[in-house]
Design an enzyme around this catalytic site. Structure first.
Site, PDB file in Angstrom:
ATOM      1  N   ASN A 170      -6.026   9.271   8.735  1.00  0.00           N
ATOM      2  CA  ASN A 170      -7.101   8.391   9.222  1.00  0.00           C
ATOM      3  C   ASN A 170      -8.460   9.087   9.195  1.00  0.00           C
ATOM      4  OD1 ASN A 170      -4.484   7.470  10.372  1.00  0.00           O
ATOM      5  ND2 ASN A 170      -5.763   5.794  11.102  1.00  0.00           N
ATOM      6  N   ASP A 183       3.817  -0.861  12.394  1.00  0.00           N
ATOM      7  CA  ASP A 183       2.744   0.030  12.864  1.00  0.00           C
ATOM      8  C   ASP A 183       3.360   1.396  13.221  1.00  0.00           C
ATOM      9  OD1 ASP A 183       0.148   0.649  13.720  1.00  0.00           O
ATOM     10  OD2 ASP A 183       0.600   0.096  15.801  1.00  0.00           O
ATOM     11  N   ARG A 199      -2.862   8.504  16.545  1.00  0.00           N
ATOM     12  CA  ARG A 199      -3.401   8.793  15.218  1.00  0.00           C
ATOM     13  C   ARG A 199      -4.225  10.080  15.358  1.00  0.00           C
ATOM     14  NH1 ARG A 199      -0.475   5.096  14.481  1.00  0.00           N
ATOM     15  NH2 ARG A 199      -0.751   3.240  13.177  1.00  0.00           N
ATOM     16  N   TYR A 241       0.837  -1.204   0.000  1.00  0.00           N
ATOM     17  CA  TYR A 241       0.000   0.000   0.000  1.00  0.00           C
ATOM     18  C   TYR A 241       0.874   1.257   0.000  1.00  0.00           C
ATOM     19  CZ  TYR A 241      -3.837   3.098   1.509  1.00  0.00           C
ATOM     20  OH  TYR A 241      -4.781   4.097   1.595  1.00  0.00           O
ATOM     21  N   ASP A 242       1.844   1.299   0.932  1.00  0.00           N
ATOM     22  CA  ASP A 242       2.669   2.509   1.076  1.00  0.00           C
ATOM     23  C   ASP A 242       3.447   2.811  -0.203  1.00  0.00           C
ATOM     24  OD1 ASP A 242       1.778   1.854   3.592  1.00  0.00           O
ATOM     25  OD2 ASP A 242       3.708   2.137   4.596  1.00  0.00           O
TER      26      ASP A 242
HETATM   27  N1  UDP Z   1      -5.390  -0.872  16.739  1.00  0.00           N
HETATM   28  C1  UDP Z   1      -5.618  -1.395  18.003  1.00  0.00           C
HETATM   29  N2  UDP Z   1      -6.605  -2.330  18.148  1.00  0.00           N
HETATM   30  C2  UDP Z   1      -7.373  -2.773  17.114  1.00  0.00           C
HETATM   31  C3  UDP Z   1      -7.150  -2.223  15.827  1.00  0.00           C
HETATM   32  C4  UDP Z   1      -6.140  -1.289  15.672  1.00  0.00           C
HETATM   33  O1  UDP Z   1      -4.959  -1.042  18.981  1.00  0.00           O
HETATM   34  O2  UDP Z   1      -8.250  -3.643  17.341  1.00  0.00           O
HETATM   35  C5  UDP Z   1      -4.317   0.120  16.564  1.00  0.00           C
HETATM   36  C6  UDP Z   1      -3.299  -0.254  15.487  1.00  0.00           C
HETATM   37  O3  UDP Z   1      -2.311  -1.108  16.006  1.00  0.00           O
HETATM   38  C7  UDP Z   1      -2.757   1.107  15.128  1.00  0.00           C
HETATM   39  C8  UDP Z   1      -3.954   2.033  15.300  1.00  0.00           C
HETATM   40  O4  UDP Z   1      -4.880   1.331  16.121  1.00  0.00           O
HETATM   41  O5  UDP Z   1      -1.739   1.495  16.022  1.00  0.00           O
HETATM   42  C9  UDP Z   1      -4.634   2.413  13.994  1.00  0.00           C
HETATM   43  O6  UDP Z   1      -4.852   1.245  13.260  1.00  0.00           O
HETATM   44  P1  UDP Z   1      -5.746   1.210  11.934  1.00  0.00           P
HETATM   45  O7  UDP Z   1      -5.680  -0.202  11.413  1.00  0.00           O
HETATM   46  O8  UDP Z   1      -7.100   1.758  12.212  1.00  0.00           O
HETATM   47  O9  UDP Z   1      -5.079   2.210  10.894  1.00  0.00           O
HETATM   48  P2  UDP Z   1      -3.588   2.623  10.489  1.00  0.00           P
HETATM   49  O10 UDP Z   1      -3.512   4.060  10.870  1.00  0.00           O
HETATM   50  O11 UDP Z   1      -2.590   1.783  11.244  1.00  0.00           O
HETATM   51  O12 UDP Z   1      -3.538   2.389   9.027  1.00  0.00           O
END
Ligand code: UDP
Length: 323
Positions: free
Chosen positions: A180, A280, A217, A151-152
């Site tokens: 986000n 992450d 985020r 993706y990136d």
């Molecule tokens: N996250 C979490 N629990 C979950 C789902 C996501 O703690 O059940 C965390 C994930 O590890 C990340 C953040 O929430 O640090 C945002 O994740 P997301 O997949 O929504 O989007 P990203 O910004 O990583 O693409």
């Protein structure tokens, strides 16, 4: 006699997805606009556009953007690509194709039509950022061979193509880096943090915070984001971006979990310490100066308000599920 004005025809690729369907709806509010939505329904759904299907100015076509598309339109928004880590990592080769072949196909179309084109790029081009908050001139910190790279790097290559088409073919391009975004119609299965936490809270299941929840985020409500995309399309030809679109309010994932539990009145325990996904990002917040100064745009919906609307949406979805 007054000359008849032809409606403005707009193509939205990924128009049946989360962001795309909100964009289609918003564009259709203008009585002079016709919307052609192209989607392969990989993460989008017919349900997302059900409310506008009866509109005479709306048309949907099933199309995978990795194949060329021959249509006649005046403007193009390229949103086609799964955006949640769970979805884009499910078939990473297809994700790269969607980003790169998809960009080549829509840019070829835009070149033939001389149509301005908005690209939905992403904060993921910054990877796990070493600069905070992220400004558009930061080149990013991306692992090119990691699980998020499809993706990136796919989105980074798409940006390259957009800027090369601009330089080489004088195409009017506009690149938005979307941070986000959340709101109604996020896919239930996308594993993203907002939809996951809300569904867990509504079901009184444990809230799964990855790691200690200290990672951050910045969450933008979908209506604000769509407003930013439209402002970008409507901006002067010289405004090509890249331009960050996102919320300037940074929250930790642990705080988000607590807010969701409070707003839903859930009995869910918050369980920290689960494994963090590979690569992450630790911190993410856009510097939105450019969006503010160039487009007059900021994300204005308070997080609690947007979360409440999203909670109401998922509450309704759960109530309609068969018992
Ligand atoms: N996250 C979490 N629990 C979950 C789902 C996501 O703690 O059940 C965390 C994930 O590890 C990340 C953040 O929430 O640090 C945002 O994740 P997301 O997949 O929504 O989007 P990203 O910004 O990583 O693409």
């Amino acid at each position: 006699m007054r000359a008849m004005r032809r409606p403005q025809r707009v193509l939205v690729t990924g128009g049946a997805g989360f962001l795309g369907s909100h964009l289609c709806e918003r564009l259709l509010r203008d009585a002079e606009t016709e919307v052609l939505c192209a989607d392969n329904y990989y993460t989008g759904s017919r349900g997302n556009v059900a409310a506008v299907l009866a509109n005479q100015r709306f048309e949907v076509m099933r199309h995978d953007i990795t194949f060329p598309l021959y249509v006649e339109v005046d403007r193009i928004y390229n949103l086609a690509c799964p955006a949640s880590p769970e979805h884009y990592q499910y078939d990473p080769v297809q994700t790269v194709k969607t980003c790169v072949h998809g960009a080549i196909n829509v840019l070829g179309l835009a070149k033939r039509l001389r149509a301005p084109i908005v690209q939905a790029s992403t904060s993921e081009v910054y990877g796990d950022p070493a600069v905070h908050p992220q400004t558009e001139d930061y080149w990013g910190n991306v692992n090119p061979i990691g699980l998020r790279a499809c993706y990136d790097e796919g989105k980074r290559c798409a940006e390259t193509l957009f800027f090369d088409y601009h330089r080489q073919h004088r195409l009017t391009v506009k690149v938005a880096r979307i941070f986000n975004t959340y709101g109604p119609r996020m896919a239930m299965s996308d594993g993203r943090v907002v939809s996951t936490f809300i569904l867990q809270a509504l079901r009184n299941e444990p809230i799964t915070v990855h790691g200690d929840g200290g990672q951050t985020r910045s969450f933008c409500y979908v209506d604000d984001l769509v407003d930013g995309l439209i402002r970008l399309m409507d901006s002067a030809d010289e405004v090509i971006g890249p331009i960050n679109l996102g919320s300037a309010r940074e929250v930790s994932i642990g705080d988000l979990a607590e807010t969701v539990v409070r707003l839903t009145g859930s009995k869910s325990p918050i369980v920290r310490g689960g494994p963090r996904p590979a690569d992450d990002p630790c911190r993410r917040r856009p510097d939105v100066t450019r969006a503010r100064e160039t487009l007059g745009w900021t994300s204005s919906t308070p997080l609690e308000d947007g979360l409440q609307r999203t909670i109401d949406y998922f509450d309704g979805v759960l109530a309609r599920l068969p018992a």
